[in-house]
Design an enzyme around this catalytic site. Structure first.
Site, PDB file in Angstrom:
ATOM      1  N   GLU A   1      66.563  21.321  51.684  1.00 33.03           N
ATOM      2  CA  GLU A   1      66.210  22.477  50.840  1.00 33.03           C
ATOM      3  C   GLU A   1      64.777  22.393  50.346  1.00 33.03           C
ATOM      4  O   GLU A   1      64.495  22.633  49.167  1.00 33.03           O
ATOM      5  CB  GLU A   1      67.177  22.585  49.661  1.00 33.03           C
ATOM      6  CG  GLU A   1      68.590  22.826  50.097  1.00 33.03           C
ATOM      7  CD  GLU A   1      69.547  23.131  48.951  1.00 33.03           C
ATOM      8  OE1 GLU A   1      69.146  23.036  47.775  1.00 33.03           O
ATOM      9  OE2 GLU A   1      70.707  23.460  49.244  1.00 33.03           O
TER      10      GLU A   1
ATOM     11  N   GLU B   1      75.437  21.267  54.346  1.00 30.20           N
ATOM     12  CA  GLU B   1      75.936  21.010  52.983  1.00 30.20           C
ATOM     13  C   GLU B   1      76.921  22.124  52.669  1.00 30.20           C
ATOM     14  O   GLU B   1      76.584  23.311  52.821  1.00 30.20           O
ATOM     15  CB  GLU B   1      74.769  20.997  52.008  1.00 30.20           C
ATOM     16  CG  GLU B   1      75.069  20.217  50.750  1.00 30.20           C
ATOM     17  CD  GLU B   1      73.816  20.034  49.894  1.00 30.20           C
ATOM     18  OE1 GLU B   1      72.830  19.445  50.383  1.00 30.20           O
ATOM     19  OE2 GLU B   1      73.833  20.504  48.757  1.00 30.20           O
TER      20      GLU B   1
HETATM   21  C1  GAL Z   1      72.244  21.679  46.845  1.00 34.86           C
HETATM   22  C2  GAL Z   1      71.341  20.446  46.891  1.00 34.86           C
HETATM   23  C3  GAL Z   1      72.057  19.218  46.404  1.00 34.86           C
HETATM   24  C4  GAL Z   1      72.783  19.516  45.133  1.00 34.86           C
HETATM   25  C5  GAL Z   1      73.755  20.632  45.380  1.00 34.86           C
HETATM   26  C6  GAL Z   1      74.627  20.967  44.187  1.00 34.86           C
HETATM   27  O1  GAL Z   1      71.531  22.844  46.823  1.00 34.86           O
HETATM   28  O2  GAL Z   1      70.905  20.232  48.196  1.00 34.86           O
HETATM   29  O3  GAL Z   1      71.136  18.178  46.207  1.00 34.86           O
HETATM   30  O4  GAL Z   1      71.860  19.848  44.178  1.00 34.86           O
HETATM   31  O5  GAL Z   1      73.016  21.774  45.713  1.00 34.86           O
HETATM   32  O6  GAL Z   1      75.445  22.070  44.491  1.00 34.86           O
END
Ligand code: GAL
Length: 810
Positions: free
Chosen positions: A425, A501
């Site tokens: 990100e 993710e």
């Molecule tokens: C994502 C990020 C992670 C964490 C997660 C929480 O956007 O890559 O590091 O912050 O959100 O939902």
């Protein structure tokens, strides 16, 4: 007789050390380090009197001992990734533990094996952060990134007799989005070897051809020295030599060998078979260096529309993201703690780990090789554009190439690694410069390792579709953004999408909220989240929504759930709420105890074992007659529920209602009455196949202890994790119990830490007392160096003292 054998072993060990001493010696600097922080913050030199310094062992995390403090690294920020509309004060974002400031380490050592014609390398697996390294008062070098592996040649700094190593570390405020830890949190080694040697991290083993009859093992070894000869022997997992080669073709510093291994046994997730390459380096008849590298024979290919073909078989990622902290142990790496995590995940059916958002420890990679996990090795959370003021953006331009090169070279022989990630990100997803950076980094990965693809976890999906950023990536990884999966697949050229993710569902173990409904960013007065698993963040979703994409589209090649375990810091949705100081995202809590969600993933991912799990608990005094939905997570398609023997009807998984109905069995109208909830699951022919009951628990009556390992190694490092449960007289868990417990460890081990998984608890992990949370907590006991018994005693006012014996062995 026993003594006789011991003597033989000692003599053999002595001989092997002597043989090794001729070529290379590896000394791990573990015990008797001196450490101090803050008080000498102003000091820029290592020559400080150490009388007040603490004696510590490395790996070490100076901040994990607390105390928690709301003011530590409180960050007033507008977080673009979290879709914040304005800057807000985030307490606990980095765990509220005292990791900011300067720390000094000193260690004396002797190196009698270092003499003319030898070289000495000082190797760090990671130091948090901005390491400045001195030997005998002279600066050897520095390495800023806290997650990077690095080494220095210290040959010119050494003297006869005692040498002094000093390391200065400094963590700035606003340098992380989670708890980074503090100190020399990974191992440090000194390697002494001949000047003619195998270059550090200079060997690359690949297996470009595999058939049932033979595998081609290609070994490229970078060598310092002239007129050399390399002999490589390949051993199977039993130590039997199966192939060998003397020398090979030379290309400058590189020696390349192709070795045919007959009837190769492949490295798979189910049977992670490992070979070893033992290499000897000669000049004439003189042995100059030896090197041992473990590897696996496996093929990793990504196909359009299918994704990863591991040894020719479609393999979807059933993965989790993990931060590097080990809950109550902090960032200090411990192999037993990592092994426990992986053992829990394996039982869930998980097959892959993403080291979010940085380089993994070598220990974790070794375990993944041995236990059969795929690995997505990540490098950065930031490139040149900042997420946090003092983050990696300060170092990116000068250090990114070195850090990527070190990551790849130090880890590329691990068969578990099947993909690299150059970033997560990164705000550089915006703007043309970012597109160039993405290409630049990916090219470095390709140059160092042409065998594995590269991804970036992308959250600015609409933008990267337009800018070309997403099209460049070998593997387009999407973080969340499910509604854009279809469009991204259409517009990107690669022919698949990875859920790099997913989920970011929030829950607290054993806590349930009513009414039961889906929420985004829901906050409650007790700063907990509901374990009905229906709560997520503005940008995220509940697990079932990912499952639909994973199941319905072959081109979705798997997912990495955020996260396998809770971690210190980032207490979303309670970012501004003190005392929340650790995450709610974990499938397991900070103590490693499974939340209900564990069973939802298990019911889908573990295709070997039965899963039948009921939630919530059944102690709802005051809710008599009120609607108290019951969910069952199971691999069976249908089941009947009974409350005190009265049927609540049969539920069957279906695509026709909500996404949840496809993956969970839900009885939404159950009225609470104390007693027994029983579920009977049916197989596909409609026959009862399994059943499970839970009961309303009575008053806390006694404590039950159960250890993950009842026998551990007497190596001073091994751990046993003992779960303590507060139960009623019949052994039912008291799900609301919060008794204060205290611990005493005697015999051949020591009390290491305790954790109850409550993200709002300010009790310290290293003190031998803590409240139970939702009836449970976990005590970590560490082995000493004697093979004897350890006794753990757990006391609580009004309850009988409980005891447990753990054996340590050589
Ligand atoms: C994502 C990020 C992670 C964490 C997660 C929480 O956007 O890559 O590091 O912050 O959100 O939902």
């Amino acid at each position: 007789m026993k003594l006789f054998y011991r003597l033989i072993v000692i003599v053999l060990l002595f001989i092997s050390v002597c043989v090794n001493a001729q070529t290379r010696s590896v000394k791990t600097l573990e015990s008797n380090w001196k450490f101090i922080n803050e008080e000498v913050a102003a000091a820029k030199k290592p020559e400080t009197n150490t009388t007040n310094w603490e004696t510590v062992s490395v790996p070490h995390d100076w901040a994990i001992f607390g105390p928690f403090d709301k003011e530590i690294d409180a960050q007033k920020v507008k977080v673009q990734q979290d879709m914040d509309d304005e800057a807000r004060m985030r307490t606990g974002r980095t765990g509220a533990l005292p990791h900011i400031g300067v720390g000094w380490y000193r260690k004396t050592f002797t190196l009698p094996e270092f003499k003319a014609g030898k070289k000495a390398l000082l190797v760090f697996d990671g130091a948090m952060s901005d390491a400045h390294v001195f030997v005998n008062g002279k600066k050897v070098g520095n390495h800023p990134y806290g997650y990077a592996y690095f080494y220095f040649d210290i040959s010119d700094y050494l003297k006869d007799g005692e040498n002094l190593l000093a390391v200065r570390l400094e963590n700035l405020p606003s340098s992380s989005r989670w708890y980074p830890g503090a100190g020399i949190y990974r191992k440090v080694q000194i390697i002494v070897k001949d000047e003619v040697d195998f270059q550090q991290w200079g060997t690359f083993i690949t297996t470009p051809f595999i058939s049932e009859e033979v595998a081609k093992v290609n070994i490229k070894s970078e060598i310092n020295g002239e007129n050399i000869k390399v002999i490589t022997e390949i051993e199977d997992a039993n130590g039997k030599m199966v192939a060998s080669k003397t020398s090979g073709e030379k290309f400058g510093k590189l020696v390349e060998q192709n070795i045919a291994v007959p009837n190769p046994i492949l490295w798979t997730i189910e049977k992670p078979y490992l070979y070893t390459a033992n290499q000897k380096l000669y000049v004439g008849d003189e042995l100059k260096d030896v090197q041992t590298t473990r590897f696996g024979i496996r093929s990793v290919v990504y196909e359009r529309g299918k994704g990863l073909m591991l040894n020719g078989k479609i393999t979807k990622f059933k993965g989790v993201c993990l931060h590097h902290d080990l809950g109550p142990l902090g960032a200090a790496v411990n192999k037993a703690a990592l092994k426990r995590q992986l053992t829990i995940l394996k039982d869930m059916g998980c097959n892959a780990i993403r080291s979010s958002h940085n380089m993994p420890s070598h220990e974790q990679l070794e375990l993944c090789d041995e236990m059969g996990f795929l690995f997505l090795a990540e490098s950065f959370d930031e490139w040149a554009k900042a997420k946090v003021k003092n983050g990696y953006n300060r170092w990116f331009n000068d250090w990114a190439e070195t850090d990527v090169v070190n990551l790849v070279r130090a880890t590329r022989n691990h068969p578990c690694i099947v993909m690299w990630s150059s970033g997560n990100e990164v705000p550089d997803q915006w703007g043309n410069e970012g597109v160039k950076r993405a290409k630049w980094l990916q090219d470095i990965f390709h140059r160092e390792d042409p065998t594995r693809p590269v991804t970036v976890g992308m959250d600015q999906v609409a933008n990267v579709m337009k800018s070309g950023f997403g099209a460049i990536m070998d593997i387009p990884g999407l973080n969340y953004r499910l509604p854009l999966y279809g469009e991204a697949y259409e517009r990107f050229p690669q022919g698949f999408i990875l859920g790099s993710e997913t989920a970011s569902t929030v829950s607290s173990r054993g806590i349930y909220k009513f009414p039961v409904q889906e929420f985004k960013q829901k906050e409650y007065d007790d700063f907990q989240s509901s374990s009905y698993d229906l709560e997520a963040c503005r940008w995220s979703n509940v697990p079932d929504e990912d499952f639909v994409w994973q199941d319905d589209y072959d081109w979705v090649i798997g997912e990495f759930v955020w996260t396998g375990f809770d971690y210190l810091g980032e207490p979303t949705p309670y970012n501004e709420a003190w005392p929340s100081r650790s995450s709610y995202f974990g499938i397991c809590d900070l103590a490693g105890l499974p939340k209900d969600r564990f069973y939802l993933y298990r019911s889908r991912w573990n295709t070997e074992d039965e899963t039948l799990h009921i939630l919530p608990h059944w102690n709802w005094e005051g809710r008599e007659g009120e609607t108290t939905p019951v969910f069952v997570y199971t691999n069976y398609n249908s089941a009947e529920l009974f409350v005190n023997g009265v049927s609540q009807g049969i539920q069957t998984k279906t695509k026709d209602l909500s996404k949840q109905h496809r993956y969970r069995l839900m009885w939404m109208d159950v009225k609470y009455e104390p007693g027994t909830v029983k579920v009977v699951a049916f197989d596909d022919t409609g026959k009862p196949a399994a059943e499970k009951e839970i009961h309303t628990a009575g008053k806390p009556h006694h404590l039950e202890l159960s250890a993950d390992c009842e026998t551990i190694s007497a190596d001073g490092k091994d751990l046993s994790y003992v779960t303590v449960s507060v139960v009623d007289k019949d052994g039912n868990l008291c799900p609301n119990a919060d008794n204060q417990l205290s611990f005493n460890v005697s015999g051949a081990g020591s009390f290491k830490a305790v954790c109850n998984g409550d993200a709002t608890s300010l009790e310290l992990f290293h003190l031998p007392t803590m409240k139970a949370f939702s009836g449970k907590l976990v005590v970590t006991v560490q082995a000493g160096e004697e093979a004897e018994e350890i006794e753990l005693e757990v006391k609580s006012k009004g309850l009988k003292t409980a005891k447990m014996l753990i054996q340590t062995q050589e």
